[in-house]
Write a protein that holds these residues in place. Structure first.
Motif, PDB file in Angstrom:
ATOM      1  N   GLU A  24       1.098  15.925 -11.551  1.00 57.12           N
ATOM      2  CA  GLU A  24       2.417  15.310 -11.421  1.00 57.12           C
ATOM      3  C   GLU A  24       2.420  13.875 -11.944  1.00 57.12           C
ATOM      4  OE1 GLU A  24       4.783  16.280  -7.678  1.00 57.12           O
ATOM      5  OE2 GLU A  24       2.730  16.609  -6.996  1.00 57.12           O
ATOM      6  N   LEU A  25       3.640  13.388 -12.198  1.00 51.04           N
ATOM      7  CA  LEU A  25       3.882  11.985 -12.494  1.00 51.04           C
ATOM      8  C   LEU A  25       4.829  11.426 -11.441  1.00 51.04           C
ATOM      9  CD1 LEU A  25       2.814  12.862 -15.367  1.00 51.04           C
ATOM     10  CD2 LEU A  25       4.329  11.077 -16.270  1.00 51.04           C
ATOM     11  N   VAL A  26       4.558  10.188 -11.017  1.00 47.52           N
ATOM     12  CA  VAL A  26       5.387   9.527 -10.008  1.00 47.52           C
ATOM     13  C   VAL A  26       5.649   8.099 -10.469  1.00 47.52           C
ATOM     14  CG1 VAL A  26       5.626   8.878  -7.582  1.00 47.52           C
ATOM     15  CG2 VAL A  26       4.322  10.925  -8.202  1.00 47.52           C
ATOM     16  N   VAL A  27       6.875   7.623 -10.243  1.00 48.55           N
ATOM     17  CA  VAL A  27       7.227   6.235 -10.524  1.00 48.55           C
ATOM     18  C   VAL A  27       7.646   5.584  -9.215  1.00 48.55           C
ATOM     19  CG1 VAL A  27       8.737   4.659 -11.783  1.00 48.55           C
ATOM     20  CG2 VAL A  27       7.953   6.776 -12.874  1.00 48.55           C
ATOM     21  N   VAL A  80       0.865  -1.186   0.000  1.00 50.50           N
ATOM     22  CA  VAL A  80       0.000   0.000   0.000  1.00 50.50           C
ATOM     23  C   VAL A  80       0.898   1.232   0.000  1.00 50.50           C
ATOM     24  CG1 VAL A  80      -1.772   1.307   1.210  1.00 50.50           C
ATOM     25  CG2 VAL A  80      -1.846  -1.194   1.233  1.00 50.50           C
ATOM     26  N   VAL A  81       0.744   2.074  -1.019  1.00 50.09           N
ATOM     27  CA  VAL A  81       1.511   3.318  -1.122  1.00 50.09           C
ATOM     28  C   VAL A  81       0.560   4.487  -0.880  1.00 50.09           C
ATOM     29  CG1 VAL A  81       2.941   4.767  -2.589  1.00 50.09           C
ATOM     30  CG2 VAL A  81       3.100   2.269  -2.780  1.00 50.09           C
ATOM     31  N   ASP A  82       0.862   5.299   0.118  1.00 53.89           N
ATOM     32  CA  ASP A  82       0.075   6.499   0.390  1.00 53.89           C
ATOM     33  C   ASP A  82       0.480   7.600  -0.593  1.00 53.89           C
ATOM     34  OD1 ASP A  82      -1.045   5.137   2.453  1.00 53.89           O
ATOM     35  OD2 ASP A  82       0.118   6.115   4.030  1.00 53.89           O
ATOM     36  N   VAL A  83      -0.519   8.245  -1.192  1.00 51.74           N
ATOM     37  CA  VAL A  83      -0.277   9.300  -2.174  1.00 51.74           C
ATOM     38  C   VAL A  83      -1.065  10.535  -1.736  1.00 51.74           C
ATOM     39  CG1 VAL A  83      -0.300   9.885  -4.624  1.00 51.74           C
ATOM     40  CG2 VAL A  83      -0.127   7.497  -3.931  1.00 51.74           C
ATOM     41  N   ARG A 138      10.692  -1.836  -3.096  1.00 49.35           N
ATOM     42  CA  ARG A 138      11.184  -1.007  -1.999  1.00 49.35           C
ATOM     43  C   ARG A 138       9.988  -0.595  -1.138  1.00 49.35           C
ATOM     44  NH1 ARG A 138      14.671   3.586  -4.976  1.00 49.35           N
ATOM     45  NH2 ARG A 138      14.414   4.472  -2.879  1.00 49.35           N
ATOM     46  N   THR A 139       9.808  -1.275  -0.011  1.00 48.34           N
ATOM     47  CA  THR A 139       8.631  -1.019   0.819  1.00 48.34           C
ATOM     48  C   THR A 139       8.772   0.245   1.665  1.00 48.34           C
ATOM     49  OG1 THR A 139       9.562  -2.473   2.520  1.00 48.34           O
ATOM     50  CG2 THR A 139       8.041  -3.462   0.928  1.00 48.34           C
ATOM     51  N   GLU A 140      10.009   0.651   1.985  1.00 44.48           N
ATOM     52  CA  GLU A 140      10.188   1.800   2.858  1.00 44.48           C
ATOM     53  C   GLU A 140       9.950   3.115   2.111  1.00 44.48           C
ATOM     54  OE1 GLU A 140      10.601   1.780   6.063  1.00 44.48           O
ATOM     55  OE2 GLU A 140      10.581  -0.408   6.142  1.00 44.48           O
ATOM     56  N   ASP A 141      10.655   3.324   1.016  1.00 46.15           N
ATOM     57  CA  ASP A 141      10.515   4.551   0.233  1.00 46.15           C
ATOM     58  C   ASP A 141      10.446   4.169  -1.242  1.00 46.15           C
ATOM     59  OD1 ASP A 141      10.393   7.124  -0.673  1.00 46.15           O
ATOM     60  OD2 ASP A 141      12.522   7.562  -0.381  1.00 46.15           O
ATOM     61  N   PRO A 142       9.254   3.809  -1.744  1.00 45.55           N
ATOM     62  CA  PRO A 142       9.149   3.265  -3.097  1.00 45.55           C
ATOM     63  C   PRO A 142       9.274   4.293  -4.213  1.00 45.55           C
ATOM     64  CG  PRO A 142       6.985   3.386  -2.083  1.00 45.55           C
ATOM     65  CD  PRO A 142       7.965   3.789  -1.028  1.00 45.55           C
TER      66      PRO A 142
END
Length: 548
Positions: free
Chosen positions: A229-232, A201-204, A237-241
């Motif tokens: 914006e665009l994000v990749v 789960v990535v918080d955006v 990497r679970t800590e800082d993807p």
């Protein structure tokens, strides 16, 4: 007759003479006891015994020998047998050569005929089991996103076909710009899969409107945000993807990014570029930088004044008004050609080779170009999705040793509830299908069946149709060119389905996301995944209808 009466119990008859009576008279003798000898003799030989046998003892032992030896048995071959064998393998090369020369022309003729035959075009041997029905394998969700009433805005499969990702956001109502959202992934091959607990789960900080896995690197996924914006992200990497992002600069989109697409980098084989589509009218191509930035490499702008005049968008006045782009699909045969859908209801054929500068007022680090070459007959409302066929291609002429024209088919859908089947060579659609009286949010061509596509619809029934409009429609032009072969009810109540994607690696799987915040993974039946031997011919026939 004068005999006196007899006593009671006496036998009737004449009396015996007196002499006999004296000889025989009644008397009583004392009893005699005779002891049984056989009983005593038998009992002397018998004893009371129990019937239980004594305990039986058992022992287990292996029968394996301690030593082993291999020995071969070969029969002796006589000299006569060797001579007979040698005589059997002798070849009459003169006769063989004569035979081959006689049949050479006929064999070459048949080989050329088979080489040119298209009887087995698209046919693939299928070693998998047959599925007769469409099944819902998984219903995936993230409860925290559902508690916020967030919707699934996009779905994507990774390069291996084992991981599905979805983005959460809001396509109707709410403050899109500041509301927190999520990107979630599930590995369907993982043991103990929990449908309500994503693997990642990535918080955006902003709603994610579009999502796309990298075509060859399974852990990379790109997202387009409502903020422009665009994000990749790197899902390993679970800590800082987060590994790349555009940030908010003069090159960033000023409207939400509704679609992102990975492109091969012509200058670097091991690198990819990222294309983004926004309703600000710009189509931008980004390159990766070592410092974690996505830098603008090239760009295009859709301007009303530069749309071909024969079908100019009536919605926009003459001038430099930007045309909002909602969707994009590249040709599978010419990497320079792509089709876009715009808010004005038109689909436009475009080219990355365009050199004309765009009449766009906004500045940026890279000059933008006008890519539009042809506008097609419009829908009666904004287009939400376009999809190019991965199968159809026709060479229409040869010039200077190369093909001059190719014909590609594509699909479009929008708010008018219709799906249009188009050829890139003609403005009018080949087929117009009225699926729903509500919106159609997504359409995708099957990656394995040339005549099959899927569409995601909004809620409600179609008054102009004779079937109930489910949420996911599966069309098969081989069966009908007027109605779906199957309609699947996905969401509870009358909630719309916003997105769907076929799994290219596992062709039986189709993922669809809806307004309830759920992603359903459907397992398609063999009817929708196995190509028929004449299917390509039927597609050619369907495409030829526009040329007649």
């Amino acid at each position: 007759h004068g005999n006196p009466p007899r006593g009671q119990g006496e036998l009737a008859g004449p009396r015996p003479p007196a002499s006999l009576a004296a000889m025989f008279a009644d008397g009583t003798a004392p009893g005699a006891d005779v002891e049984s000898l056989w009983r005593s003799a038998w009992s002397a030989r018998c004893e009371a015994k129990s019937c239980q046998t004594v305990r039986i003892s058992t022992v287990e032992s292996a029968a394996q020998s301690h030593t082993s030896r291999d020995a071969g048995v070969q029969t002796d071959q006589s000299k006569d047998a060797v001579q007979d064998f040698q005589q059997e393998v002798r070849v009459d090369y003169t006769s063989l050569l004569s035979f081959l020369q006689r049949v050479e022309d006929a064999v070459i003729k048949e080989l050329n005929k088979n080489w040119k035959s298209r009887a087995f075009d698209g046919f693939e041997v299928n070693w998998t089991d047959q599925n007769e029905t469409v099944l819902c394998l998984h219903t995936l969700s993230y409860p925290e996103a559902q508690d916020q009433n967030l919707q699934v805005t996009s779905v994507s499969w990774n390069a291996t076909g084992s991981v599905v990702a979805c983005s959460y956001g809001r396509l109707e109502g709410g403050d899109w710009s500041t509301e927190k959202s999520y990107v979630c992934t599930w590995n369907l091959d993982r043991r103990g899969l929990n449908p309500q607990r994503p693997d990642l789960v990535v918080d955006v900080p902003s709603s994610v409107m579009g999502l796309a896995f990298h075509p060859s690197q399974p852990s990379l996924i790109a997202g387009g945000l409502f903020s422009g914006e665009l994000v990749v992200w790197d899902t390993s990497r679970t800590e800082d993807p987060v590994i790349w992002r555009t940030g908010l600069t003069g090159d960033t989109h000023t409207d939400p990014v509704y679609q992102v697409t990975w492109l091969p980098d012509a200058k670097h084989r091991n690198r990819s570029r990222l294309l983004s589509v926004s309703t600000d009218g710009k189509i931008l191509v980004w390159r990766e930088e070592q410092d974690g930035r996505l830098a603008l490499a090239e760009g295009f702008a859709m301007v009303a004044q530069q749309i071909p005049r024969s079908t100019r968008l009536k919605k926009f006045p003459w001038g430099e008004a930007a045309v909002g782009v909602t969707s994009l699909s590249f040709s599978h045969f010419d990497p320079r050609v792509f089709v876009v859908g715009v808010e004005g209801g038109y689909s436009l054929k475009c080219s990355t080779a365009a050199a004309t500068p765009a009449l766009h007022g906004a500045g940026g680090s890279v000059p933008l170009r006008a890519p539009a070459e042809l506008a097609f007959s419009p829908h009666s409302g904004p287009i939400y999705s376009v999809s190019c066929s991965p199968f159809h291609r026709r060479v229409l002429g040869i010039g200077s040793g190369a093909a001059r024209w190719t014909q590609n088919l594509f699909l479009s859908c929008g708010t008018d509830g219709q799906v249009h089947l188009h050829s890139m060579l003609q403005t009018q659609p080949i087929v117009s299908l009225q699926l729903s009286k509500k919106y159609l949010f997504c359409v995708r061509w099957s990656p394995v069946r040339p005549l099959v596509f899927a569409a995601a619809s909004g809620e409600g029934n179609c008054n102009k149709c004779f079937w109930f409009t489910g949420d996911v429609h599966l069309f098969d032009f081989e069966k009908s060119s007027h109605k779906p072969a199957l309609s699947l009810k996905q969401a509870a109540g009358e909630r719309p389905v916003y997105c769907l994607e076929f799994n290219v690696k596992q062709s039986r799987l189709l993922a669809a996301g809806d307004a309830t915040g759920a992603v359903r993974v459907w397992q398609l039946s063999s009817d929708f995944t196995e190509q028929g031997p004449r299917e390509m011919s039927r597609l050619e026939q369907l495409a030829s209808e526009v040329m007649d």
